[in-house]
Design an enzyme around this catalytic site. Structure first.
Site, mmCIF file in Angstrom:
data_model
loop_
_atom_site.group_PDB
_atom_site.id
_atom_site.type_symbol
_atom_site.label_atom_id
_atom_site.label_comp_id
_atom_site.label_asym_id
_atom_site.label_seq_id
_atom_site.Cartn_x
_atom_site.Cartn_y
_atom_site.Cartn_z
ATOM 1 N N ARG A 262 0.888 -1.141 0.191
ATOM 2 C CA ARG A 262 0.010 -0.059 0.004
ATOM 3 C C ARG A 262 0.937 1.268 -0.060
ATOM 4 O O ARG A 262 1.799 1.391 0.796
ATOM 5 C CB ARG A 262 -1.082 0.282 1.196
ATOM 6 N N ARG A 277 1.965 1.375 10.307
ATOM 7 C CA ARG A 277 1.322 1.754 9.047
ATOM 8 C C ARG A 277 2.581 1.612 8.049
ATOM 9 O O ARG A 277 3.530 2.468 8.086
ATOM 10 C CB ARG A 277 0.680 3.025 8.987
ATOM 11 N N GLU A 349 -6.294 -1.018 15.062
ATOM 12 C CA GLU A 349 -7.048 -1.949 13.955
ATOM 13 C C GLU A 349 -6.420 -3.182 13.479
ATOM 14 O O GLU A 349 -5.212 -2.993 12.704
ATOM 15 C CB GLU A 349 -7.593 -1.020 12.780
ATOM 16 N N SER A 352 -10.667 -6.149 9.494
ATOM 17 C CA SER A 352 -11.888 -5.450 8.952
ATOM 18 C C SER A 352 -12.871 -6.430 8.427
ATOM 19 O O SER A 352 -12.032 -7.208 7.437
ATOM 20 C CB SER A 352 -11.480 -4.240 7.916
ATOM 21 N N ARG A 391 0.311 -5.270 13.128
ATOM 22 C CA ARG A 391 -0.325 -4.768 14.467
ATOM 23 C C ARG A 391 -0.437 -5.691 15.431
ATOM 24 O O ARG A 391 -0.659 -5.351 16.791
ATOM 25 C CB ARG A 391 -1.516 -4.087 13.926
#
Length: 425
Positions: A262, A277, A349, A352, A391
RNA sequence: GGAGAGAUGGCUGAGUGGACGAAAGCACCGGUCUCGAAAACCGGAGUACGGGCAACUGUACCGUGGGUUCGAAUCCCACUCUCUCCGCCA
């Protein structure tokens, strides 16, 4: 992709749904193009019919030795020109409609909280509570560097900022997590494991909804027009692209570990420390193709599968029900799982889980046959992280750190790591 | 990278520019027969879109996109993909 049928039948519902996501209203424009398209299409079909009939006659006559008259040929010629015109106009309208439909996000399910931003997300449930370490804990970037298991400097040396390298017990911990998660999902939750390409073609990205709208966040190889996947969801969605899945095969459950790439352009300057991130990370992804009726229940189960990982790792977590404005493009309903990280004192997070209803199936033209001889239908697709690695590693390091600087490995991972503690230097 | 072969319905596989949405076989579904099954026989099965309340009907689709033609699965061009052989390679 939203069904054009639904737009014709029930434009107001679509309008309302799009508005709840903060999308501009293009419904009227699409319907206008659609009317023009139908007009041209019908006309062209009628002329074609006429032409086909005459051509058949010409064929018959010729086989009995009678050549067609020049007048008839000329007339057919002019019909042909007319068809070409109508077709060109219809095709143009069709392309415009298609493009506009591709730009529209999925319609939220009716029970999704309406709201513009994260403030409207609803806490669905909480398991455990934010824990205190009882001593001065370190954030993972300090901790990992001190333990010698992550090298940020040299990661950046290789590939730039937001890249990192894990070393020794750090690398082993990640590999152990991946193996353990895959084993759990395949043996306990009924998933079939996949190993997938991390690079895909343009039309595959379109099928999953990442292109054309989100090209900004993707890495791209110009020469071969290949795209690096931001999640395994992309190739898995396209597994059955342009296929009709035979009766009796649904539901299909898949799990895959892949690297995810990403560019994080939109997040420039945010979360720059540590591995929260990054541009490349590993993720275990769960994916389901299911019958439409069952997708709501399946989402709850999928969520449960991701939560099971959190439970067995000893995390405290909470589940958020995302509001209309915060959901991803393809999702009709989404739960996020956030785990507590005691070092940086925040919820992270890690998963998802989304029900994409028939949105992706339409885009990628994936269908299934409900029963022998039945009409093909679009299945619903669901996806959920189970889980994203960096994470999870943050949470393990920060939550399990000891006053002496060592980190205790969760029990379930020990058969995979071969050690029960990462020792301080 | 070099050379060659190919792409037709769920599969195999025919298809002199005109009756081809496409032979035949297999698989599948329904029926006859049977106590039941197998075999045999008869029949039915593609997808999408348009029109119609519907029965139905029209159009398109033979890898993709163009072209030639009154008419293309069939002829021409480009592209994509697959397979085989050679070379290189983890």
């Amino acid at each position: 992709m939203i069904a054009i049928d639904q737009l014709r039948r029930d434009p107001d519902t679509v309008r309302k749904a799009l508005d709840s996501r903060g999308e501009p209203d293009s419904v009227a424009e699409i319907l206008e193009l659609d009317a023009a398209w139908r007009h041209d299409r019908t006309q062209a079909d009628e002329i074609r019919n006429q032409r086909n009939q005459v051509n058949r006659d010409i064929g018959h006559a010729r086989s009995s030795g009678q050549p067609p008259s020049p007048e008839v040929i000329e007339e057919m010629r002019s019909l042909g020109r007319k068809v070409d015109e109508l077709e060109a106009s219809a095709q143009k309208a069709e392309e415009q409609i298609h493009e506009m439909l591709l730009g529209l996000p999925n319609l939220p399910l009716s029970d999704v909280p309406v709201g513009a931003d994260t403030d409207s997300n609803r806490i669905y449930r909480t398991e455990g509570a934010p824990t205190e370490l009882g001593f001065e804990g370190l954030p993972h970037w300090d901790l990992a560097e001190r333990l010698g298991i992550i090298d940020f400097q040299r990661g950046a040396k290789l590939s730039g900022s937001r890249f990192y390298t894990t070393i020794g017990a750090g690398a082993r911990l990640e590999r152990a997590l991946i193996s353990w998660m895959l084993d759990l999902h395949t043996s306990q939750h009924g998933y079939t494991e996949l190993a997938l390409p991390a690079v895909v073609r343009r039309d595959v990205m379109e099928g999953s909804g990442n292109l054309p709208k989100f090209a900004d966040n993707l890495y791209h190889d110009e020469e071969d027009d290949l795209w690096l996947i931001p999640t395994a969801e992309v190739p898995i969605t396209n597994l059955y692209r342009d296929e009709i899945i035979p009766p009796g095969q649904l539901p299909l459950y898949y799990v895959a570990q892949t690297p995810c790439f990403r560019r994080e352009k939109a997040a420039a300057g945010r979360d720059t420390r540590g591995i929260k991130r990054v541009h490349q990370f590993n993720k275990v992804e769960m994916y389901q193709f299911v019958e439409p009726d069952s997708s709501a229940d399946q989402l709850e189960r999928l969520l449960g599968h991701a939560e099971e990982i959190c439970r067995q790792l000893g995390f405290s977590w909470r589940v958020l029900e995302l509001c209309t404005g915060d959901m991803g493009f393809a999702a009709a309903k989404t739960y996020d799982i956030e785990v507590w990280a005691a070092g940086c004192q925040e919820w992270l997070e890690v998963s998802s889980c989304s029900n994409c209803t028939d949105f992706q199936a339409r885009r990628a033209n994936i269908r299934y046959r409900p029963e022998q001889g039945g009409r093909p239908q679009f299945p619903h697709t669901l996806n959920g992280s189970g889980l994203a690695l960096p994470r999870v590693i943050i949470a393990i390091l920060e939550n399990n750190q000891q006053p002496d600087g060592s980190v205790i490995i969760p029990e379930v991972l020990r058969p995979y790591t071969g050690f029960d503690r990462i020792h301080a230097p």
